[in-house]
Design an enzyme around this catalytic site. Structure first.
Site, PDB file in Angstrom:
ATOM      1  N   ASP A   1       0.872  -1.171   0.000  1.00  0.00           N
ATOM      2  CA  ASP A   1       0.000   0.000   0.000  1.00  0.00           C
ATOM      3  C   ASP A   1       0.913   1.226   0.000  1.00  0.00           C
ATOM      4  O   ASP A   1       2.137   1.111   0.152  1.00  0.00           O
ATOM      5  CB  ASP A   1      -0.874  -0.036   1.262  1.00  0.00           C
ATOM      6  CG  ASP A   1      -1.615   1.266   1.490  1.00  0.00           C
ATOM      7  OD1 ASP A   1      -2.295   1.716   0.559  1.00  0.00           O
ATOM      8  OD2 ASP A   1      -1.507   1.834   2.588  1.00  0.00           O
TER       9      ASP A   1
ATOM     10  N   LYS B   1     -11.451   6.801  -2.389  1.00  0.00           N
ATOM     11  CA  LYS B   1     -11.797   7.968  -1.576  1.00  0.00           C
ATOM     12  C   LYS B   1     -13.279   8.371  -1.655  1.00  0.00           C
ATOM     13  O   LYS B   1     -13.857   8.808  -0.665  1.00  0.00           O
ATOM     14  CB  LYS B   1     -10.889   9.150  -1.922  1.00  0.00           C
ATOM     15  CG  LYS B   1      -9.410   8.866  -1.705  1.00  0.00           C
ATOM     16  CD  LYS B   1      -9.118   8.197  -0.358  1.00  0.00           C
ATOM     17  CE  LYS B   1      -7.670   7.804  -0.202  1.00  0.00           C
ATOM     18  NZ  LYS B   1      -7.457   6.846   0.896  1.00  0.00           N
TER      19      LYS B   1
END
Length: 266
Positions: A12, A53
């Site tokens: 990540d 997001k």
């Protein structure tokens, strides 16, 4: 997954390899919601961390306290237009500060060097969009960190975490045949779920993670006892969501690879 040697590690970004404590998105979510007269708590902001997001915003708006406040303020439930309006504010805020939060965490560059010396490929997934990652990858590269690949949800038709498709896209482009040859490393529950859904080895990292939620300075001020308590709390959360391993910091991934490779010979 036994019998496979590790061929690739998929990291990540924010909270795992860059942006200690994952503060760039936290600050931007906070600013975005405040523009709509809602002050979210840090816990509310961090709970969905790791998602695409816009999905993160949608998840926050569905939280009991926030959805209740929205109805009080606006006299109606939130709509998809509201989601996109908040996202617009989030993007504006994030783009203003993103370059300041792209410094690789301690040990990342050295660890990646060690992995490459073993012939291991380096992939990555993120909850950021292509436009956001152009900034992050450029800044990280200036500071010595450049994975072989960066796959965003934009490259998988908007299917971000916890869907496994960013991992599969990494595998395809890196030419990895088996999920048993892949380790996914992340700092959020969404990372763990992404790895589990892909069927790869999944590792949670504690220090500098979103789950820890501290700056490097704040972490250094903790007593040894407090550090242990925090580590145990984060480890429990990762483990309860299916993490195969939990490590204190990124340097320990090399030990995990040795462990996985040895288990294939049992």
């Amino acid at each position: 997954m036994r019998g496979h040697k590790i061929e690739a590690v998929i990291f990540d970004w924010a909270g795992t390899t860059v942006d200690y404590g994952c503060f760039a998105p936290v600050n931007a979510f906070n600013e975005a919601f405040k523009k709509f007269s809602i002050s979210p708590t840090v816990k509310e902001i961090r709970e969905p961390m790791g998602l695409l997001k816009i999905d993160h915003i949608r998840t926050m708006l569905n939280m009991n306290r926030i959805s209740g406040l929205w109805k009080e303020i606006y006299g109606r439930p939130f709509t998809e237009d509201d989601v996109y309006n908040i996202y617009g504010e989030f993007e504006s805020s994030l783009f203003e500060s993103l370059a300041c939060f792209a410094k690789p965490k301690k040990g990342v560059c050295e660890t990646v060097e060690k992995l490459r010396s073993k012939g291991i490929k380096i992939g990555s997934t993120t909850g950021y969009t292509d436009r956001m990652m152009k900034i992050v990858t450029a800044e990280a590269e200036k500071n010595g960190y450049a994975p072989d690949l960066c796959i965003t949800p934009d490259m998988t038709e908007g299917f971000g975490r916890p869907y496994p498709y960013m991992i599969f896209e990494n595998m395809k482009r890196l030419e990895i045949m088996s999920t048993g040859s892949v380790i996914k490393v992340g700092d959020t529950v969404s990372d763990i779920k992404e790895g589990k859904n892909a069927g790869v080895w999944t590792v949670g990292v504690i220090e500098g993670s979103s789950e820890s939620g501290l700056t490097e300075g704040e972490f250094s001020l903790l007593s040894e006892s407090e550090k242990k308590q925090l580590a145990q709390k984060v480890e429990n959360k990762f483990s309860s969501n299916g993490a195969d391993f939990v490590i204190s910091n990124i340097n320990e991934i090399c030990d995990i690879i040795d462990k996985v490779n040895l288990s294939g010979n049992d």
